[in-house]
Design an enzyme around this catalytic site. Structure first.
Site, mmCIF file in Angstrom:
data_model
loop_
_atom_site.group_PDB
_atom_site.id
_atom_site.type_symbol
_atom_site.label_atom_id
_atom_site.label_comp_id
_atom_site.label_asym_id
_atom_site.label_seq_id
_atom_site.Cartn_x
_atom_site.Cartn_y
_atom_site.Cartn_z
ATOM 1 N N GLU A 42 0.562 -5.845 13.337
ATOM 2 C CA GLU A 42 -0.655 -6.180 14.213
ATOM 3 C C GLU A 42 -1.149 -7.547 14.197
ATOM 4 O OE1 GLU A 42 -3.928 -3.516 13.079
ATOM 5 O OE2 GLU A 42 -5.179 -4.251 15.001
ATOM 6 N N ARG A 98 1.020 -1.255 0.007
ATOM 7 C CA ARG A 98 -0.003 -0.137 -0.029
ATOM 8 C C ARG A 98 0.662 1.489 0.117
ATOM 9 N NH1 ARG A 98 -3.579 -1.631 4.503
ATOM 10 N NH2 ARG A 98 -2.611 -3.659 4.811
HETATM 11 O O1 PRP Z 1 2.322 -0.637 11.852
HETATM 12 P P1 PRP Z 1 2.259 -1.985 11.764
HETATM 13 O O2 PRP Z 1 1.591 -2.861 12.757
HETATM 14 O O3 PRP Z 1 3.713 -2.512 11.002
HETATM 15 O O4 PRP Z 1 1.415 -2.049 10.391
HETATM 16 C C1 PRP Z 1 1.178 -1.344 9.480
HETATM 17 C C2 PRP Z 1 1.482 -2.104 7.958
HETATM 18 O O5 PRP Z 1 0.428 -2.832 7.935
HETATM 19 C C3 PRP Z 1 0.033 -2.837 6.511
HETATM 20 O O6 PRP Z 1 0.883 -3.338 5.603
HETATM 21 P P2 PRP Z 1 0.516 -4.878 5.295
HETATM 22 O O7 PRP Z 1 1.726 -5.785 6.147
HETATM 23 O O8 PRP Z 1 -0.728 -5.503 5.786
HETATM 24 O O9 PRP Z 1 0.896 -5.292 3.798
HETATM 25 P P3 PRP Z 1 0.038 -4.751 2.523
HETATM 26 O O10 PRP Z 1 0.700 -3.377 2.342
HETATM 27 O O11 PRP Z 1 1.023 -5.640 1.436
HETATM 28 O O12 PRP Z 1 -1.267 -5.002 2.606
HETATM 29 C C4 PRP Z 1 0.025 -1.326 6.270
HETATM 30 O O13 PRP Z 1 -0.098 -0.931 4.864
HETATM 31 C C5 PRP Z 1 1.510 -0.958 6.834
HETATM 32 O O14 PRP Z 1 2.473 -1.179 5.971
HETATM 33 N N1 ADE Z 2 -6.194 -2.359 11.214
HETATM 34 C C1 ADE Z 2 -5.386 -2.101 10.292
HETATM 35 N N2 ADE Z 2 -5.899 -1.717 8.968
HETATM 36 C C2 ADE Z 2 -5.245 -1.578 7.799
HETATM 37 N N3 ADE Z 2 -3.977 -1.794 7.655
HETATM 38 C C3 ADE Z 2 -3.226 -2.162 8.893
HETATM 39 N N4 ADE Z 2 -2.016 -2.720 9.156
HETATM 40 C C4 ADE Z 2 -2.000 -3.055 10.435
HETATM 41 N N5 ADE Z 2 -3.301 -2.942 11.024
HETATM 42 C C5 ADE Z 2 -3.906 -2.593 10.018
#
Ligand code: PRP
Ligand code: ADE
Length: 178
Positions: free
Chosen positions: A103, A66
């Site tokens: 998370e 993202r």
């Molecule tokens: O603060 P944190 O607990 O580390 O979470 C935040 C991260 O989680 C999500 O990415 P995700 O790893 O789900 O990957 P994606 O972008 O490929 O969906 C979001 O886009 C952040 O990068």
């Molecule tokens: N609750 C949440 N929603 C979307 N992205 C996340 N990445 C980590 N926690 C998330």
């Protein structure tokens, strides 16, 4: 008076979809795809970010996946290059890597060893700051590669998860704090 950031915050609030128990029970997922498919709304948010960091950074970096959606158009708008920080195993050649918890799981991210010019000022962008695990690992990776993270820009901050506590001394900006 309505500030640019207040307008961006309102747009974000109106373009965030909340999905309970995704990707696992107990997580309230913040889905920003409604923002990404609305060009006028997305443009206001990108303009707000670009104005905040104009003249202060040399390059934009974003974390897969993202962070790419936001970081690449932001960099182009600012006239800067974009560095992708990818999940493990996706980048060719020599890479630096960091593992971290988030998370809803664990992950490893990588950047190529030639991605940054030494001393360059980096803006790190992502959609959500949750536990801060991703952001902290990304900062570590950028600075391990010889550049300097001057700021982090997040669209949404889930403050109850304490992500900022894992980024002490960092300039962290979130447009909308939950
Ligand atoms: O603060 P944190 O607990 O580390 O979470 C935040 C991260 O989680 C999500 O990415 P995700 O790893 O789900 O990957 P994606 O972008 O490929 O969906 C979001 O886009 C952040 O990068
Ligand atoms: N609750 C949440 N929603 C979307 N992205 C996340 N990445 C980590 N926690 C998330």
């Amino acid at each position: 008076m309505t500030t640019a950031s207040a307008t961006a915050a309102g747009i974000l609030a109106a373009h965030t979809r909340e999905v309970a128990d995704f990707p696992k029970p107990g997580v309230m997922f913040k889905d920003l795809t409604p923002l990404f498919r609305d060009p006028a709304a997305f443009d206001v948010v990108l303009a707000d970010i670009a104005a905040r960091w104009a003249g202060q950074v040399d390059v934009v970096a974003g974390v897969e996946a993202r962070g790419f959606i936001i970081g690449a158009p932001l960099a182009l708008r600012m006239g800067l290059g974009f560095v992708p920080i990818r999940k493990a195993g996706k980048l060719p050649g020599d890479t630096h890597a960091r593992s971290y918890d988030l998370e809803y799981g664990t992950a490893t991210i990588e950047v190529t060893t030639d991605a940054f010019t030494a001393g360059h000022r980096v803006l790190l962008v992502d959609d959500v700051l949750a536990t801060g695990g991703t952001a902290a690992a990304a900062c570590d990776l950028v600075e391990g590669a010889g550049a300097q993270v001057v700021g982090l820009e997040m669209l949404l901050e889930l403050s109850f998860l304490g992500g900022r506590d894992r980024l002490p001394g960092r300039e962290v900006r979130a447009i909308l704090v939950d």
